[in-house]
Design a protein around this motif. Structure first.
Motif, PDB file in Angstrom:
ATOM      1  N   ARG A   9       5.432   6.096  -1.480  1.00 16.21           N
ATOM      2  CA  ARG A   9       4.729   7.209  -0.838  1.00 16.21           C
ATOM      3  C   ARG A   9       5.516   7.722   0.374  1.00 16.21           C
ATOM      4  O   ARG A   9       6.535   7.143   0.745  1.00 16.21           O
ATOM      5  N   HIS A  10       4.999   8.753   1.013  1.00 13.04           N
ATOM      6  CA  HIS A  10       5.706   9.401   2.112  1.00 13.04           C
ATOM      7  C   HIS A  10       5.620   8.558   3.388  1.00 13.04           C
ATOM      8  O   HIS A  10       4.852   7.593   3.486  1.00 13.04           O
ATOM      9  N   TRP A  11       6.430   8.949   4.385  1.00 18.86           N
ATOM     10  CA  TRP A  11       6.493   8.168   5.613  1.00 18.86           C
ATOM     11  C   TRP A  11       5.188   8.232   6.381  1.00 18.86           C
ATOM     12  O   TRP A  11       4.871   7.306   7.135  1.00 18.86           O
ATOM     13  N   GLU A  12       4.417   9.313   6.227  1.00 15.91           N
ATOM     14  CA  GLU A  12       3.110   9.361   6.893  1.00 15.91           C
ATOM     15  C   GLU A  12       2.201   8.254   6.386  1.00 15.91           C
ATOM     16  O   GLU A  12       1.468   7.619   7.159  1.00 15.91           O
ATOM     17  N   THR A  13       2.264   8.017   5.070  1.00 10.71           N
ATOM     18  CA  THR A  13       1.471   6.920   4.499  1.00 10.71           C
ATOM     19  C   THR A  13       1.974   5.572   4.988  1.00 10.71           C
ATOM     20  O   THR A  13       1.188   4.654   5.232  1.00 10.71           O
ATOM     21  N   ALA A  72       0.604   5.084   8.518  1.00 11.61           N
ATOM     22  CA  ALA A  72      -0.818   4.745   8.488  1.00 11.61           C
ATOM     23  C   ALA A  72      -1.038   3.337   7.934  1.00 11.61           C
ATOM     24  O   ALA A  72      -1.884   2.584   8.441  1.00 11.61           O
ATOM     25  N   ALA A  73      -0.269   2.962   6.900  1.00 12.22           N
ATOM     26  CA  ALA A  73      -0.410   1.618   6.331  1.00 12.22           C
ATOM     27  C   ALA A  73       0.012   0.557   7.332  1.00 12.22           C
ATOM     28  O   ALA A  73      -0.631  -0.503   7.455  1.00 12.22           O
ATOM     29  N   VAL A 115       9.900   4.030   0.387  1.00 14.96           N
ATOM     30  CA  VAL A 115       8.905   5.086   0.283  1.00 14.96           C
ATOM     31  C   VAL A 115       9.613   6.422   0.190  1.00 14.96           C
ATOM     32  O   VAL A 115      10.766   6.568   0.579  1.00 14.96           O
ATOM     33  N   VAL A 141       0.821  -1.210   0.000  1.00 14.84           N
ATOM     34  CA  VAL A 141       0.000   0.000   0.000  1.00 14.84           C
ATOM     35  C   VAL A 141       0.854   1.258   0.000  1.00 14.84           C
ATOM     36  O   VAL A 141       0.542   2.242  -0.691  1.00 14.84           O
ATOM     37  N   SER A 142       1.953   1.253   0.753  1.00 16.22           N
ATOM     38  CA  SER A 142       2.754   2.466   0.941  1.00 16.22           C
ATOM     39  C   SER A 142       3.936   2.567  -0.002  1.00 16.22           C
ATOM     40  O   SER A 142       4.787   3.440   0.175  1.00 16.22           O
ATOM     41  N   HIS A 185       9.636   2.727   5.568  1.00 18.85           N
ATOM     42  CA  HIS A 185      10.173   3.996   5.075  1.00 18.85           C
ATOM     43  C   HIS A 185      11.556   3.803   4.469  1.00 18.85           C
ATOM     44  O   HIS A 185      11.874   4.344   3.418  1.00 18.85           O
TER      45      HIS A 185
END
Length: 216
Positions: free
Chosen positions: A126-130, A133-134, A214, A122-123, A210
């Protein structure tokens, strides 16, 4: 003689050449039709293979390494067990409390690699925030699924001696309702323990996602 023969043969040759030209034209006109029929078959046969290859490569990249899977499963299982033990410390039945703690530990250990793989899928990119959350959603979802499944199996085995013979209609209905009752009890009584225990341990898996690709 030669001229007359040449003149006499020219109409035949013209007609023969016309026939050959017509047959060649028909063949040339027919080729796009055959090519149009062959083309889609080739494209449709290559597209699923290439899609399967991309999915396989993406899944292989998302799988954790063996060391990450083993160490993470042990740590995640211990985290689930520790939180459950703190919540059940004052139970009046120590044997039941120990069994529930073991159940949560096993569910967490089984769920870690699955949840981390889904979180990486999913992540990805993408950024570390994603990634955070993932990791939160996927690890919790996998832990709930495995722990709830184990709880339902134990619940079913406890009531199995009062159920009808296996693979009968009555047994099937009893099996379904027993599993649903077990899942309901798990959602009401057990989900909160997993949520409380998961929050402090989510940053390490998220940082692993991360570092694994990501975006910053």
């Amino acid at each position: 003689m030669d001229a007359s023969s040449g003149m006499s043969c020219s109409p035949w040759r013209d007609s023969h050449d016309a026939n050959e030209t017509g047959s060649i034209a028909n063949t040339t006109q027919g080729e796009p039709l055959f090519a149009a029929k062959r083309g889609p078959v080739t494209v449709t046969s290559l597209q699923p293979a290439s899609l399967r290859l991309r999915l396989a490569n993406r899944l292989r990249d998302a799988l954790p390494s063996a060391s990450t899977a083993i160490v993470g499963a042990l740590l995640w299982g211990l985290a689930m067990a520790a939180s459950t033990f703190l919540n059940l410390y004052y139970w009046e039945t120590p044997d039941s409390a120990r069994f529930v703690v073991l159940l949560y530990a096993l569910g967490g250990a089984l769920a870690f690699s699955v949840g981390l793989t889904f979180a990486a899928l999913v992540s990805r990119g993408r950024h570390w925030e994603t990634a955070l959350a993932a990791a939160f959603v996927c690890l919790l979802g996998a832990t709930l699924a495995f722990t709830g499944g184990l709880f339902a199996l134990q619940y079913r085995s406890y009531y199995a001696e009062w159920h009808a013979p296996a693979f009968t209609r009555t047994w099937a209905s009893e099996f379904v309702f027993t599993v649903l009752a077990a899942l309901y009890q798990f959602v009401v009584l057990g989900v909160g323990s997993i949520f409380r225990s998961a929050l402090p341990y989510l940053p390490p898996p998220a940082s692993g996602l991360h570092a694994g690709g990501v975006e910053h």
